[in-house]
Design a protein around this motif. Structure first.
Motif, mmCIF file in Angstrom:
data_model
loop_
_atom_site.group_PDB
_atom_site.id
_atom_site.type_symbol
_atom_site.label_atom_id
_atom_site.label_comp_id
_atom_site.label_asym_id
_atom_site.label_seq_id
_atom_site.Cartn_x
_atom_site.Cartn_y
_atom_site.Cartn_z
ATOM 1 N N MET A 1 0.843 -1.150 0.000
ATOM 2 C CA MET A 1 0.000 0.000 0.000
ATOM 3 C C MET A 1 0.903 1.231 0.000
ATOM 4 N N TRP A 2 0.480 2.279 -0.660
ATOM 5 C CA TRP A 2 1.238 3.530 -0.634
ATOM 6 C C TRP A 2 0.295 4.670 -0.290
ATOM 7 N N SER A 3 0.857 5.737 0.232
ATOM 8 C CA SER A 3 0.055 6.902 0.593
ATOM 9 C C SER A 3 0.935 8.145 0.638
ATOM 10 N N ASP A 4 0.292 9.284 0.654
ATOM 11 C CA ASP A 4 0.964 10.558 0.889
ATOM 12 C C ASP A 4 0.683 10.961 2.328
ATOM 13 N N TYR A 5 1.619 11.686 2.940
ATOM 14 C CA TYR A 5 1.371 12.134 4.305
ATOM 15 C C TYR A 5 1.775 13.591 4.479
ATOM 16 N N LEU A 6 1.192 14.208 5.505
ATOM 17 C CA LEU A 6 1.506 15.578 5.889
ATOM 18 C C LEU A 6 1.541 15.612 7.417
ATOM 19 N N VAL A 7 2.637 16.118 7.971
ATOM 20 C CA VAL A 7 2.794 16.229 9.417
ATOM 21 C C VAL A 7 3.083 17.682 9.753
ATOM 22 N N GLU A 8 2.316 18.223 10.690
ATOM 23 C CA GLU A 8 2.551 19.589 11.165
ATOM 24 C C GLU A 8 3.012 19.520 12.612
ATOM 25 N N THR A 9 4.081 20.246 12.931
ATOM 26 C CA THR A 9 4.580 20.308 14.303
ATOM 27 C C THR A 9 4.694 21.770 14.721
ATOM 28 N N LEU A 11 6.879 23.888 17.797
ATOM 29 C CA LEU A 11 7.821 23.851 18.905
ATOM 30 C C LEU A 11 8.216 25.284 19.239
ATOM 31 N N GLN A 12 7.923 25.700 20.433
ATOM 32 C CA GLN A 12 8.221 27.057 20.896
ATOM 33 C C GLN A 12 7.649 28.110 19.948
ATOM 34 N N GLY A 13 6.404 27.867 19.498
ATOM 35 C CA GLY A 13 5.717 28.828 18.648
ATOM 36 C C GLY A 13 6.098 28.779 17.179
ATOM 37 N N ARG A 14 7.026 27.941 16.810
ATOM 38 C CA ARG A 14 7.432 27.838 15.403
ATOM 39 C C ARG A 14 6.830 26.583 14.782
ATOM 40 N N ARG A 15 6.083 26.777 13.690
ATOM 41 C CA ARG A 15 5.430 25.663 13.010
ATOM 42 C C ARG A 15 6.291 25.144 11.872
ATOM 43 N N SER A 16 6.237 23.855 11.688
ATOM 44 C CA SER A 16 6.912 23.198 10.569
ATOM 45 C C SER A 16 5.944 22.225 9.916
#
Length: 44
Positions: A1-9, A11-16
């Motif tokens: 199986m394959w998929s796309d992913y998106l992760v948001e983090t 840390l100390q007010g800074r988003r990635s």
């Protein structure tokens, strides 16, 4: 199986945001599906 992913983090007010692709392997063993391995690959 394959998929796309998106992760948001955040840390100390800074988003990635990280995105990528994932592939997973499933095997039927003793009448059950197991997941013996997976791999992720980031995109830029």
């Amino acid at each position: 199986m394959w998929s796309d992913y998106l992760v948001e983090t955040e840390l100390q007010g800074r988003r990635s945001v990280f995105t990528g692709r994932a592939s997973e392997i499933f095997v039927r063993q003793n009448s059950q599906w197991i997941n013996p391995g997976w791999h992720t690959d980031s995109t830029k």
